[in-house]
Each structure stands twice: as structure tokens, then as C-alpha cells.
Design a protein around this motif. Structure first.
Motif: not given
Length: 458
Positions: A172-178
């Protein structure tokens, strides 16, 4: 792998180096002389030596999988289907520096004699020249300097693995962080599932936030929150209505000696955006116990999803867009075939019962065993039944028993990266499907080759 690359490097490089040179020859010039060929070979040798150094920031990984399948998953007759399909995936990673990476991950599916996922007129058909490359991932990843945080933007994979992938497990298209905050590891993101007409009133967005804590080396637990904000009239999460689906989950893992225990509960609450017609809630419980010894493991897995006794049919999980539910137990009929290419994914227990409002109860035993001479064995068996064969939201089923599946896979690895395997499942279908349903089966002969670094690109 290095031997394979060395064997194909020469002809590939000759084609790449010699073709432009020959194309530039003046009209009427004679064919290349022996000296010309020596020059090309020397240039080729230099190019190969550069490739062998592997000092490029770009690397390629990938795998190839070829499968021949015979299956009969129709409970009304004993007709079977047979087909051959293949999948090639390649992942290009560019580490521009210590903090920035670019990734492209692509796939070509080509069922033999069929169009498959290709968009051209042929691909797997005669001539096989359709345009069939599918982008699975395409993202940039930024590691925040002097910290353990990272941010990823673009097409990427995300799944609810701790909850048997019931909500999502897809690209999926998007922005993630960890990153880490004290004892907690935080992961989260915002993903755009559907934009429609660029109107905020017709979008479908997915939000998630998860925190995992590690109080000790043998115990850790996590909390998960997610929302599918669905403003679209054609809902992507299966409800076909404008809703907000909110998910709250918790899981825990505990190890003691050679035993591992896990459990998770996932709660879903749906709220209609225009009316309360789609309001509802449900939950899912998973419990696991796993034993490891030597080169073997054995796992017991129990799953429970209540039946939907609501008047509006909203107290259930909606169909997952990724279709990857219940994939961790080596099953192919009532669970999802983990090695699925382009045939049937299975998961009949989920799609025939849980998603239809009947709920689900299941008990699965599965295991893995490494044998001598690089042979291996994987197996699983499971018993499944509807939680209620006559819920208020669905028609009376013929019975409660979905059936029992017995599955096994025997394979052998060659040269570290190749393996050939035979896997099969047999489903003893229960009275849920009628008074005398046909049993089902699936048999697959596969020759997969798993991911390895192939070559550095310059």
C-alpha cells in the motif's frame, strides 16, 4: 550462485559491450577482426572484475518459483483443475548513504498458456510478449541520523501478522515509521487505500499505531490500534457502506525452556458515517503453544471468532482485501496456501464461515522438520467448525462441521538456494457443505528458488 553468475556474465557482457560498438560501425566496413574481438574481450574482462568487487550501492535480490498444481476445491462435484504457473520477483535496493535507501520490488506472474496478472494480450500465452511487470514496492527509507528511528514513504508492505492477517497484509502507498521509546518499540503509519476524485469526502484511509514492550528476554507484549476511515460509497473493506472500522488488539509472547506460548485478541468496532445501519462489533481470539527441539518444531493453534447474531449483519469481520488470512499452519484448503502463486489460496474456513456470519472455531497442529541430506518436511492438520450454524444474520446452514484438513510438504534443497518439493492437502468436508459433500484436495509440485543477492549493479 557465483558460479551461475560467472557462467552468464560473459555472454551478457559481450552483448552489452559489443552490440553498441558494432552498431556504430560505418556502413560498408568489414566484420570485426580478431584484434577487435580481443579488445572487446579485454573490456569485458575488466567489466566482470568490476562487477565481482560488489562495491556498488545497488544490489539485486529475488526468487523464481515454478508450480504445477492439481486441485479439486468444489464440494459439489469431483471435477479437478490442473495448471502450471510461475513467478519471478526482483528487488533492487540502493543504499545511497548510511541514512538513505531506495527500494523497488517487482514481479512478473505468467501462468503457462494464460494471461494471468499480465496486462498485455499475451504474456503467458503464445509469443509471451505482454507487458506484465507489476510493482509491489517502491519506496524511500530515511534513517534519522544518530537515532534508531526510520521513516519510509511510498508503496510498501504492511500486515497484521500477530492477528493472522485478518485486517490487512498487503502492499500500500503511504508513510510509516518505526523507532524505540524506552522499552517500547513504536511502529505506525498512514496509508491511502483509495483517493477517488481527490475529494476528502470520498477517500479510504488506513491508520495504525503499535507499541511492543520487552520487560524481559522471555516475555514481551504489544498493543495495536488501527482505523479504516471509509468515506467511499464503494467500501474497500467489504461493508459496501461509509464506515469507520476501528481495531484494538493486544498480544503476548512468553518462552520457557524449549516452549513458546503466544496469544492475541483483536476487537473490531464499526461505526456508520451516515447512519447507524452498519454499526457493529466483533472479536477474534488466537492461542498458540510451540515446542522446539533440534531441527524440529511442533505448534498447536486454536482460533475462535463468534457468530454474527446482529439484525444488520455487522457483527463480523469483513473480507480482507489481501486474502492472506490463516497462513501460518502449513494448510492449503481451510487455511491459506503460504506458497500461493496464481491458483487457489484456500482459506475456506474464513471465507465460507467467519466472513459469512457463522463465526469460526478451529484447532490446528502443524510442524517443521529438517531431515538429513538437505531434505525437509512440513505438515499440518486442522479441524474447523462454525461457531453457530444458524445465526440471526445468516441462513440456516446444513450443519456445523466445516471439515478436517491433512497436509504435508516434502522437499529437498540443492546448492543452498534451490529446492524441489511436493506438497499436498486433503479436505474431509463436513455437513456444513451438505449431506454428502465431495471431499477436496490440492497437490502442488514446485521448484522455487528463494531470495539471494544476485549482483551489484553499476
Amino acid at each position: 550462485m557465483s558460479k551461475i553468475f560467472k557462467s552468464i556474465s560473459a555472454p551478457l557482457a559481450i552483448a552489452l559491450v559489443a552490440t553498441p560498438a558494432l552498431a556504430a560501425e560505418p556502413v560498408g566496413r568489414a566484420s570485426p577482426t580478431v584484434e577487435d574481438l580481443k579488445v572487446e574481450i579485454n573490456q569485458l574482462t575488466a567489466e566482470v572484475e568490476e562487477l565481482k568487487k560488489g562495491d556498488s550501492p545497488f544490489t539485486v535480490n529475488g526468487y523464481y518459483r515454478l508450480q504445477a498444481t492439481s486441485e479439486s476445491l468444489d464440494t459439489t462435484d469431483d471435477n479437478s483443475t490442473a495448471f502450471v504457473d510461475q513467478r519471478l520477483r526482483a528487488k533492487i535496493t540502493g543504499d545511497l548513504n548510511d541514512n538513505v535507501s531506495l527500494v523497488w520490488y517487482g514481479e512478473v506472474d505468467s501462468p503457462w498458456g494464460e494471461k494471468g496478472s499480465c496486462q498485455g494480450d499475451n504474456c503467458g500465452k503464445l509469443s509471451a510478449d505482454g507487458v506484465g511487470v507489476e510493482t509491489k514496492n517502491a519506496y524511500a527509507e530515511l534513517k534519522v541520523p544518530n537515532s534508531d528511528w526510520k521513516v519510509r514513504a511510498g508503496i510498501q508492505g504492511y500486515g497484521f501478522g500477530k492477528y493472522e492477517s485478518f485486517v490487512t497484509n498487503d502492499d500500500m502507498n503511504g508513510v510509516s515509521f518505526a523507532g524505540n521509546v524506552g522499552m517500547a518499540t513504536l511502529t505506525g503509519g498512514w496509508f491511502k487505500w483509495e483517493e477517488n476524485d481527490r475529494d476528502s469526502a470520498d477517500d479510504v484511509d488506513f491508520y495504525m499505531l503499535s507499541a511492543e514492550l520487552h520487560p524481559s528476554e522471555v516475555f514481551h507484549y504489544g498493543l495495536t490500534g488501527a482505523q479504516i476511515s471509509n468515506s467511499s460509497q464503494a467500501a474497500l473493506n467489504g461493508t459496501a457502506a461509509r464506515t469507520d472500522d476501528n481495531y484494538f488488539g493486544a498480544y503476548a509472547d512468553f518462552t520457557y525452556n524449549k516452549m513458546a506460548y503466544s496469544g492475541s485478541v483483536l476487537y473490531k468496532k464499526s461505526s456508520g458515517r451516515d447512519s447507524d445501519a452498519t454499526d457493529g462489533d466483533t472479536y477474534m481470539l488466537n492461542l498458540y503453544a510451540q515446542r522446539h527441539w533440534g531441527n524440529a518444531s511442533l505448534k498447536i493453534h486454536g482460533i475462535y471468532i463468534p457468530a454474527d447474531d446482529s439484525s444488520n449483519g455487522a457483527d463480523r469481520f469483513a473480507a480482507n482485501q489481501s486474502g492472506w488470512e490463516l497462513n501460518s499452519s502449513n494448510l492449503q484448503i481451510f487455511g491459506t496456501d503460504y506458497y500461493y502463486n496464481n491458483g487457489s489460496q484456500g482459506a475456506k474456513s474464513v471465507y465460507d464461515a467467519a466472513y459469512q456470519g457463522y463465526g469460526l472455531m478451529g484447532l490446528i497442529v502443524s510442524g517443521d522438520q529438517e531431515l538429513s541430506n538437505d531434505y525437509y518436511l512440513k505438515y499440518g492438520t486442522g479441524y474447523f467448525r462454525a461457531a453457530d450454524d444458524a445465526p440471526d444474520s445468516a441462513a440456516q446452514a446444513n450443519g456445523s462441521t466445516l471439515g478436517t484438513e491433512v497436509a504435508a510438504q516434502l522437499g529437498k534443497k540443492f546448492a543452498g538456494v534451490y529446492d524441489i518439493s511436493l506438497r499436498g492437502s486433503y479436505g474431509f468436508m463436513g455437513d456444513f457443505y451438505g449431506d454428502d459433500p465431495e471431499d477436496t484436495y490440492k497437490v502442488v509440485v514446485a521448484s522455487p528458488r528463494y531470495g539471494r543477492r544476485l549482483v551489484a549493479l553499476h
